[in-house]
Design a protein around this motif. Sequence first.
Motif, short mmCIF file in Angstrom:
data_model
loop_
_atom_site.label_atom_id
_atom_site.label_comp_id
_atom_site.label_asym_id
_atom_site.label_seq_id
_atom_site.Cartn_x
_atom_site.Cartn_y
_atom_site.Cartn_z
N VAL A 117 47.33 15.36 17.42
CA VAL A 117 47.53 13.96 17.77
C VAL A 117 46.53 13.14 16.96
N PRO A 118 46.96 12.28 16.06
CA PRO A 118 46.01 11.53 15.22
C PRO A 118 45.05 10.70 16.06
N PHE A 119 43.79 10.67 15.63
CA PHE A 119 42.75 9.88 16.31
C PHE A 119 42.80 8.43 15.82
N THR A 120 43.89 7.76 16.11
CA THR A 120 44.09 6.41 15.58
C THR A 120 43.39 5.33 16.39
N ASN A 121 42.83 5.68 17.54
CA ASN A 121 42.15 4.66 18.34
C ASN A 121 40.66 4.57 18.04
N LEU A 122 40.12 5.53 17.31
CA LEU A 122 38.69 5.54 17.03
C LEU A 122 38.35 4.63 15.85
N GLU A 123 37.16 4.11 15.88
CA GLU A 123 36.67 3.33 14.75
C GLU A 123 36.51 4.22 13.53
N ALA A 124 36.62 3.60 12.38
CA ALA A 124 36.47 4.35 11.13
C ALA A 124 35.08 4.96 11.06
N LEU A 125 35.02 6.19 10.60
CA LEU A 125 33.74 6.89 10.51
C LEU A 125 32.95 6.44 9.29
N THR A 126 33.64 6.04 8.21
CA THR A 126 32.95 5.62 6.99
C THR A 126 33.26 4.16 6.69
N ASP A 127 34.07 3.92 5.65
CA ASP A 127 34.37 2.54 5.24
C ASP A 127 35.80 2.12 5.53
N GLY A 128 36.54 2.92 6.29
CA GLY A 128 37.91 2.57 6.63
C GLY A 128 38.94 3.03 5.63
N SER A 129 38.53 3.76 4.59
CA SER A 129 39.49 4.20 3.57
C SER A 129 40.03 5.60 3.83
N LEU A 130 39.53 6.29 4.86
CA LEU A 130 39.99 7.63 5.17
C LEU A 130 41.17 7.59 6.13
N VAL A 131 41.97 8.66 6.09
CA VAL A 131 43.03 8.81 7.07
C VAL A 131 42.38 9.12 8.42
N SER A 132 43.14 8.98 9.48
CA SER A 132 42.61 9.24 10.81
C SER A 132 42.40 10.74 11.00
N GLY A 133 41.45 11.09 11.85
CA GLY A 133 41.25 12.49 12.19
C GLY A 133 42.45 13.04 12.93
N ASN A 134 42.68 14.34 12.76
CA ASN A 134 43.83 14.96 13.41
C ASN A 134 43.59 16.45 13.54
N PRO A 135 42.71 16.86 14.47
CA PRO A 135 42.44 18.29 14.63
C PRO A 135 43.64 19.03 15.20
N ASP A 136 43.73 20.30 14.86
CA ASP A 136 44.83 21.11 15.36
C ASP A 136 44.67 21.43 16.84
N LEU A 137 43.44 21.49 17.31
CA LEU A 137 43.17 21.74 18.74
C LEU A 137 41.84 21.11 19.09
N TRP A 138 41.79 20.46 20.24
CA TRP A 138 40.53 19.87 20.68
C TRP A 138 40.46 19.85 22.20
N HIS A 139 39.24 20.01 22.70
CA HIS A 139 38.98 20.02 24.14
C HIS A 139 38.15 18.79 24.49
N GLY A 140 38.53 18.14 25.57
CA GLY A 140 37.82 16.95 26.03
C GLY A 140 37.87 16.86 27.54
N ALA A 141 37.53 15.70 28.06
CA ALA A 141 37.49 15.47 29.49
C ALA A 141 38.72 14.66 29.92
N ARG A 142 39.08 14.81 31.16
CA ARG A 142 40.18 14.00 31.70
C ARG A 142 39.72 12.55 31.77
N ASP A 185 36.59 16.03 11.60
CA ASP A 185 36.87 15.92 13.03
C ASP A 185 35.61 16.17 13.86
N GLY A 186 34.80 17.13 13.43
CA GLY A 186 33.56 17.40 14.16
C GLY A 186 32.60 16.22 14.12
N ALA A 187 32.54 15.51 12.99
CA ALA A 187 31.68 14.33 12.90
C ALA A 187 32.16 13.23 13.85
N LEU A 188 33.47 13.07 13.97
CA LEU A 188 33.99 12.09 14.92
C LEU A 188 33.59 12.47 16.35
#
Length: 447
Positions: free
Chosen positions: A244-269, A320-323
């Motif tokens: 699922v693309p990380f399209t809601n997060l702020e750009a990590l650098t200067d906004g020229s990169l594509v959104s993060g999209n890890p194959d698997l990630w664990h988070g909180a509800r 993705d890890g930096a995000l």
Amino acid sequence: MSSQPQQETNRPRFPSRLPPAFWDGLSFIYITRIAIRELIRRNSEKPFPPLQPTTFHCSASQSIDNCSSIDRKCSMQPLESFSPPSGIQLLTPAVAVKRFARRGGPDISKLRGVGFMDNRQSIPSPRKRASDSPPEKIDPPTSTRTESMSPYDLNFRQHLVEHKIYPDGHQCLNGQEPLPPENLDEILQVMAQPRACTSNLTQDDFQRFRRQDYDAFKKTQVITNVIPIIEGDQKVRKFVAGQVPFTNLEALTDGSLVSGNPDLWHGARPEQLDKKARIQLSKRIVPSTQGELPIAPNFFLNTNGQDGTLGVVELKALYDGALGARGMHSLLTYSDRKLYDSDNKAYTITSTYYDGSLRIYAIYLLPQTGPNMPREYATIQVNGYALTGNIHTFRAGVTAYRNLRDWAKKQRDEAIRRANETVEDGDIDTSEESEDIPPAKRVRRLD
């Protein structure tokens, strides 16, 4: 009712492919497939220079060997009716080509800057005269592989390094690698702890895993058939998401990169974190506007099939890890900036699985070298396992993976607990240095 449209309006926009600003910002550009595509795109937008007709002349007294510029007026005529001028000896085609090439070949300077035409005429068959049928138009060749080129290449890595996001093994300008995280020993101890569910893995389980890995040619097959064996049975699946693309997060650098999209990630509800803190930190810890997906991810896995490359997987893991590390830093400093802003500890784990090998990394923020200096991210590999090697490395790798997954959850839960207490006490940092909370969303500290 009005918050949803506003949320969509403020949603960060990410390019579908690397824009010109990405290439213009690089200090050095590697020659990769996607870089060549960008060069072709830029050349195609330039106006074609007018083609000037060229007339060739040659004096009959000159031999072909001594004629540096062919200055003889040429006309197309059948080979049977061609007779050489007096003083010029005809050479066999092989000898003529060798002598011609010895002096550099044809002068093609007139073709410089000329692009490919969209519609090209086909070359007539030697068995068929061109006048027998009208020339056919051939569309320019298209390639689905070109359209699906991954942006994760050497230039992507160069961009991350220039924005202070360092891969494992990176050397700083002083020739030294970044300092390891202060809690590295703790992470290594957690990885080695025995686990009942993995100790019970049998030789049959190992052989089944090897068979699934061998048959997984495509990335989707690896995610569907191989990764679930590494993950194991989990009681609550709402902590897990992927692709699922990380399209809601702020750009990590200067906004020229594509959104993060890890194959698997664990988070909180989402409901685990207080709504006020969730809104304030939305652009750092809420990856997607899909409300049911986990937030504050700090455990990632990226993989690829046999038809993919390891370099893409490693760069995705770094990005993705930096995000995730930035999100955990925002969540921790939400409750106590002085305590967590310079602790040099890792709270995020990112892993890669490719061709039977599992690599596990810790990614963390380095202490700031100055008040206005940009944050630096460092990555360190904590271990690697050849899961298809034997039953012992298979058990050890799966054990380390699951142990660190549980450890990352503890770090995440503790950060959320502190943030919830901060909201309840109304003790939220509103200093000018608090870059993790947008100014419009900061809450005044209560005395």
